[in-house]
Design an enzyme around this catalytic site. Sequence first.
Site, PDB file in Angstrom:
ATOM      1  CG  ASP A 205      39.317  35.541  44.105  1.00 13.90           C
ATOM      2  OD1 ASP A 205      40.294  34.801  43.888  1.00 13.90           O
ATOM      3  OD2 ASP A 205      38.548  35.947  43.208  1.00 13.90           O
TER       4      ASP A 205
ATOM      5  CG  ASP B  42      47.552  38.063  42.961  1.00 17.23           C
ATOM      6  OD1 ASP B  42      48.736  37.842  42.641  1.00 17.23           O
ATOM      7  OD2 ASP B  42      46.676  38.371  42.134  1.00 17.23           O
TER       8      ASP B  42
ATOM      9  CG  HIS C 104      40.317  36.871  36.492  1.00 19.51           C
ATOM     10  ND1 HIS C 104      41.442  37.485  36.982  1.00 19.51           N
ATOM     11  CD2 HIS C 104      40.152  35.758  37.235  1.00 19.51           C
ATOM     12  CE1 HIS C 104      41.933  36.771  37.985  1.00 19.51           C
ATOM     13  NE2 HIS C 104      41.170  35.717  38.158  1.00 19.51           N
TER      14      HIS C 104
ATOM     15  N   GLY D 293      39.869  31.969  36.451  1.00 20.54           N
ATOM     16  CA  GLY D 293      39.232  32.278  35.171  1.00 20.54           C
ATOM     17  C   GLY D 293      38.433  31.112  34.622  1.00 20.54           C
TER      18      GLY D 293
ATOM     19  CG  ASN E 162      33.283  36.515  39.991  1.00 22.43           C
ATOM     20  OD1 ASN E 162      32.128  36.519  40.398  1.00 22.43           O
ATOM     21  ND2 ASN E 162      34.024  37.604  39.991  1.00 22.43           N
TER      22      ASN E 162
HETATM   23  P1  13P Z   1      36.040  34.254  36.098  1.00 24.69           P
HETATM   24  O1  13P Z   1      35.346  35.501  36.511  1.00 24.69           O
HETATM   25  O2  13P Z   1      36.645  34.347  34.753  1.00 24.69           O
HETATM   26  O3  13P Z   1      35.164  33.036  36.250  1.00 24.69           O
HETATM   27  O4  13P Z   1      37.279  34.064  37.081  1.00 24.69           O
HETATM   28  C1  13P Z   1      37.065  33.899  38.447  1.00 24.69           C
HETATM   29  C2  13P Z   1      38.321  33.878  39.215  1.00 24.69           C
HETATM   30  O5  13P Z   1      39.333  33.375  38.763  1.00 24.69           O
HETATM   31  C3  13P Z   1      38.338  34.493  40.540  1.00 24.69           C
HETATM   32  O6  13P Z   1      39.602  34.546  41.094  1.00 24.69           O
END
Ligand code: 13P
Length: 278
Positions: A84, A105, A168, A199, A222
């Site tokens: 990620d 990224d 995020h 996010g 996440n």
């Molecule tokens: P969140 O932590 O906001 O759910 O986002 C996760 C994410 O986009 C990981 O790349």
Amino acid sequence: MLVSTKEMMAKAVEGHYAVGQFNINNLEWTKAILLTAEELKSPVILGVSEGAGKYMCGYKTVVGMVNGMLEELNITVPVALHLDHGSFEGAKACINAGFSSIMFDGSHYPIEENIAKTTALVNTCDVLGISLEAEVGSIGGECADPDECKMIADLGVTMLAAGIGNIHGKYPENWAGLSFETLAAVKEKVGDMPLVLHGGTGIPADMIKKAISLGVAKINVNTECQLAFAAATREYVEAGKDLQGKGFDPRKLLAPGFEAIKATVKEKMELFGSVGKA
Ligand code: 13P
């Protein structure tokens, strides 16, 4: 066996649903996500940030843990192990360690440099059968330029993360919401390229559904699992359960948090429409 996201993305675009990427932090996280995916017969993507990879003792440890679980938990649904928000160096390290999917990224680079670095990884990933996610317009509430999205999509990446006002972590009270105008404009330029919504924590269900209808085929979550785990653990400790009997045993102490992750992942898979799609 780990798979790339290529087939799961193609099926998701075709079937108008999204596959969840759930970030892992440790053994409990990984086990909870894999068991939920198997119970719901859903494909799943395990996300590993560079920081979480380091925390879990390095990418080789992560690959070993996940491969061991796939075998010993008899996981039959498609599972991708995905870096990620990788740097160029991180991407190469994960490819060498045995990840089946990579996100590079390059959104913070000028577009020419993003294109050059993404191109180099497209070739490597193609040869190895690894899927590649690229990013345009960083996930800090900004909106991507649809023309830049097309330039990156045309390089032959598997999926594309485009900023559409998403961020995020928790969304602030005054968040303007997702920019569906941007999403529609990006979709118009990139056609059937699977789009990625980062996010995923705290985006209302109706916005998630609309985003899927406009071409989002992968949604990252996440923070929501972290919040669920922390709340359940807090409740257990505040109720003094760790002080009763052998309640301090980590297998008991971490069980409510583990169940809370399972419940969160289930809710998201149902919302994303990936249940029964394995
Ligand atoms: P969140 O932590 O906001 O759910 O986002 C996760 C994410 O986009 C990981 O790349």
